[in-house]
Design an enzyme around this catalytic site. Structure first.
Site, PDB file in Angstrom:
ATOM      1  N   ASP A   1       8.111  -9.017  -3.028  1.00 17.91           N
ATOM      2  CA  ASP A   1       6.847  -8.352  -3.373  1.00 17.91           C
ATOM      3  C   ASP A   1       7.154  -7.058  -4.136  1.00 17.91           C
ATOM      4  O   ASP A   1       7.942  -6.232  -3.678  1.00 17.91           O
ATOM      5  CB  ASP A   1       6.105  -8.045  -2.058  1.00 17.91           C
ATOM      6  CG  ASP A   1       4.685  -7.568  -2.276  1.00 17.91           C
ATOM      7  OD1 ASP A   1       4.061  -7.992  -3.267  1.00 17.91           O
ATOM      8  OD2 ASP A   1       4.189  -6.791  -1.428  1.00 17.91           O
TER       9      ASP A   1
ATOM     10  N   GLY B   1      -3.592  -0.751   0.618  1.00 19.59           N
ATOM     11  CA  GLY B   1      -3.829   0.165   1.727  1.00 19.59           C
ATOM     12  C   GLY B   1      -5.177  -0.033   2.406  1.00 19.59           C
ATOM     13  O   GLY B   1      -5.882  -1.016   2.173  1.00 19.59           O
TER      14      GLY B   1
ATOM     15  N   ARG C   1      -0.683  -4.823   9.619  1.00 16.01           N
ATOM     16  CA  ARG C   1      -0.322  -3.512  10.203  1.00 16.01           C
ATOM     17  C   ARG C   1      -1.381  -3.044  11.191  1.00 16.01           C
ATOM     18  O   ARG C   1      -1.073  -2.545  12.272  1.00 16.01           O
ATOM     19  CB  ARG C   1      -0.182  -2.473   9.083  1.00 16.01           C
ATOM     20  CG  ARG C   1       0.922  -2.781   8.118  1.00 16.01           C
ATOM     21  CD  ARG C   1       0.979  -1.739   7.024  1.00 16.01           C
ATOM     22  NE  ARG C   1       1.978  -2.141   6.033  1.00 16.01           N
ATOM     23  CZ  ARG C   1       2.558  -1.322   5.183  1.00 16.01           C
ATOM     24  NH1 ARG C   1       2.240  -0.063   5.168  1.00 16.01           N
ATOM     25  NH2 ARG C   1       3.459  -1.765   4.330  1.00 16.01           N
TER      26      ARG C   1
HETATM   27  O1  G3H Z   1       1.955  -3.585  -1.925  1.00 17.44           O
HETATM   28  C1  G3H Z   1       2.459  -3.017  -0.987  1.00 17.44           C
HETATM   29  C2  G3H Z   1       2.687  -3.730   0.287  1.00 17.44           C
HETATM   30  O2  G3H Z   1       1.653  -3.449   1.197  1.00 17.44           O
HETATM   31  C3  G3H Z   1       4.025  -3.387   0.817  1.00 17.44           C
HETATM   32  O3  G3H Z   1       4.032  -2.112   1.362  1.00 17.44           O
HETATM   33  O4  G3H Z   1       6.073  -1.171   0.306  1.00 17.44           O
HETATM   34  O5  G3H Z   1       5.090  -0.138   2.375  1.00 17.44           O
HETATM   35  O6  G3H Z   1       6.253  -2.354   2.478  1.00 17.44           O
HETATM   36  P1  G3H Z   1       5.452  -1.384   1.653  1.00 17.44           P
HETATM   37  P1  13P Z   2      -3.158  -4.802   1.224  1.00 18.23           P
HETATM   38  O1  13P Z   2      -2.721  -3.385   1.293  1.00 18.23           O
HETATM   39  O2  13P Z   2      -4.595  -4.918   0.878  1.00 18.23           O
HETATM   40  O3  13P Z   2      -2.827  -5.590   2.439  1.00 18.23           O
HETATM   41  O4  13P Z   2      -2.355  -5.490   0.005  1.00 18.23           O
HETATM   42  C1  13P Z   2      -1.062  -5.970   0.188  1.00 18.23           C
HETATM   43  C2  13P Z   2      -0.377  -6.288  -1.087  1.00 18.23           C
HETATM   44  O5  13P Z   2      -0.951  -6.389  -2.140  1.00 18.23           O
HETATM   45  C3  13P Z   2       1.068  -6.526  -1.002  1.00 18.23           C
HETATM   46  O6  13P Z   2       1.640  -6.688  -2.253  1.00 18.23           O
HETATM   47 ZN    ZN Z   3       0.729  -5.594  -3.813  1.00 16.87          ZN
END
Ligand code: G3H
Ligand code: 13P
Ligand code: ZN
Length: 310
Positions: A83, A182, A261
């Site tokens: 991701d 978020g 979360r």
């Molecule tokens: O797009 C962001 C996802 O929610 C991942 O969040 O980079 O804090 O693991 P993180």
């Molecule tokens: P949310 O913060 O809406 O859960 O999105 C997650 C996301 O896009 C991870 O890449």
């Molecule tokens: Zn994302």
């Protein structure tokens, strides 16, 4: 079955007017909650690992947790996805280490540079049987500790999207139509630019689009957090019906992290406060795992439409 790419998942999702859930995984209980839901709902799955997750748990642990999920659920098609990989090097590392799908997110760069970096990742990935998601446009919100203010968010331009896909050869495209990362997605009424989504989808027929920042910010979990000592005022997510609608308009992958979360935190807060003498992590993490399972099942059935699609 071994880990799969998203190619067949997306073909089926596109044709069937539903979306596959892409869930961010950071620890064992999250993986188990999601996989238990997928087994019961017979749903295909994308388990995704962010750079933050790699820093927290380390790639090798996450990779093997996902491998355990594959063994635990041999009938469920599961893709292991990076991701928001923000460089060729991160994508290469994941491709070299067994990921079946990577996201190159070079959306912070100007268009030409985004195209150049994405193309480089696509070339490397495709010769190794790995698929690539890219991003065009900028989402607001927090990603890997980088905060993009709403005023700096840019919606995806439909004509640029066509050019971007043609020139890079990316297998799916994350678009910006008003979602954000978020727990604080909207200050007023939630709104997505469905007109823009329709235009992009019409210009890219049979092409899988991706929605990031797609948590609904489940109100029950926000309330649970706040009721048991948390402070998350003003949290607001994307309404379920908007996500269900987008899944019928070419969006084949819907990303969910914040809801996982909130489910975990709310449940752990409650369990610890209700039983102050408990210091056994299994006793407060087990209900969190169950809450994740229930929430993911609900999404599979009522939002994504991906249950019974394996
Ligand atoms: O797009 C962001 C996802 O929610 C991942 O969040 O980079 O804090 O693991 P993180
Ligand atoms: P949310 O913060 O809406 O859960 O999105 C997650 C996301 O896009 C991870 O890449
Ligand atoms: Zn994302």
């Amino acid at each position: 079955m071994p880990l799969v790419t998203t190619t067949e998942m997306f073909q089926k999702a596109y044709a069937g007017n539903y979306a596959v859930g892409a869930f961010n995984v950071n620890n064992m209980e999250i993986v188990q909650g999601i996989i238990n839901a997928a087994k019961i709902q017979k749903a295909p799955l994308i388990l995704q690992v962010s750079n933050g997750a790699r820093k927290y748990a380390s790639q090798v642990y996450l990779k093997h947790l996902v491998q355990a999920a594959v063994e635990d659920a041999p009938n469920i098609p599961i893709a292991l996805h990076l991701d928001h990989g923000d460089s060729f090097e991160i994508c290469k590392d994941c491709i070299d280490n067994g990921f079946t799908s990577v996201m190159i997110d070079a959306s912070a760069h100007p268009l030409e540079e985004n195209i150049r970096i994405t193309k480089q990742v696509v070339e490397y990935a495709h010769t190794r049987g790995v698929v690539v998601e890219a991003e065009l446009g900028k989402l607001a919100g927090v990603e890997d500790a980088v905060k993009v203010d709403a005023k700096d968010a840019t919606y995806t331009d439909p004509d640029e999207a066509v050019r971007f896909v043609e020139e890079t050869g990316c297998d799916s495209l994350a678009i910006a139509i008003g979602t954000s990362h978020g727990a604080f997605k909207f200050t007023g009424d939630p709104q997505l630019d469905f007109q823009r989504l329709e235009t992009i989808s019409n210009k890219l027929p049979d092409y899988p689009l991706v929605l990031h920042g797609a948590s609904t910010v489940v109100p029950e979990f926000v309330e649970l957090c706040n009721q048991y000592g948390g402070e998350i005022p003003g949290a607001k997510g994307v309404p379920e019906e908007m996500l269900a609608k987008s899944a019928k308009m070419g969006v084949c992958k819907i990303n969910i992290d914040t809801d996982l979360r909130l489910a975990m935190t709310g449940t752990v807060r409650k369990a610890l406060q209700e039983n102050p003498s408990n210091f056994d992590p299994r006793k407060y993490l087990a209900p969190a795992r169950d809450a994740i399972q229930e929430m993911v099942e609900h999404k599979m059935v009522n939002v994504l439409g991906c249950s019974n699609k394996i």
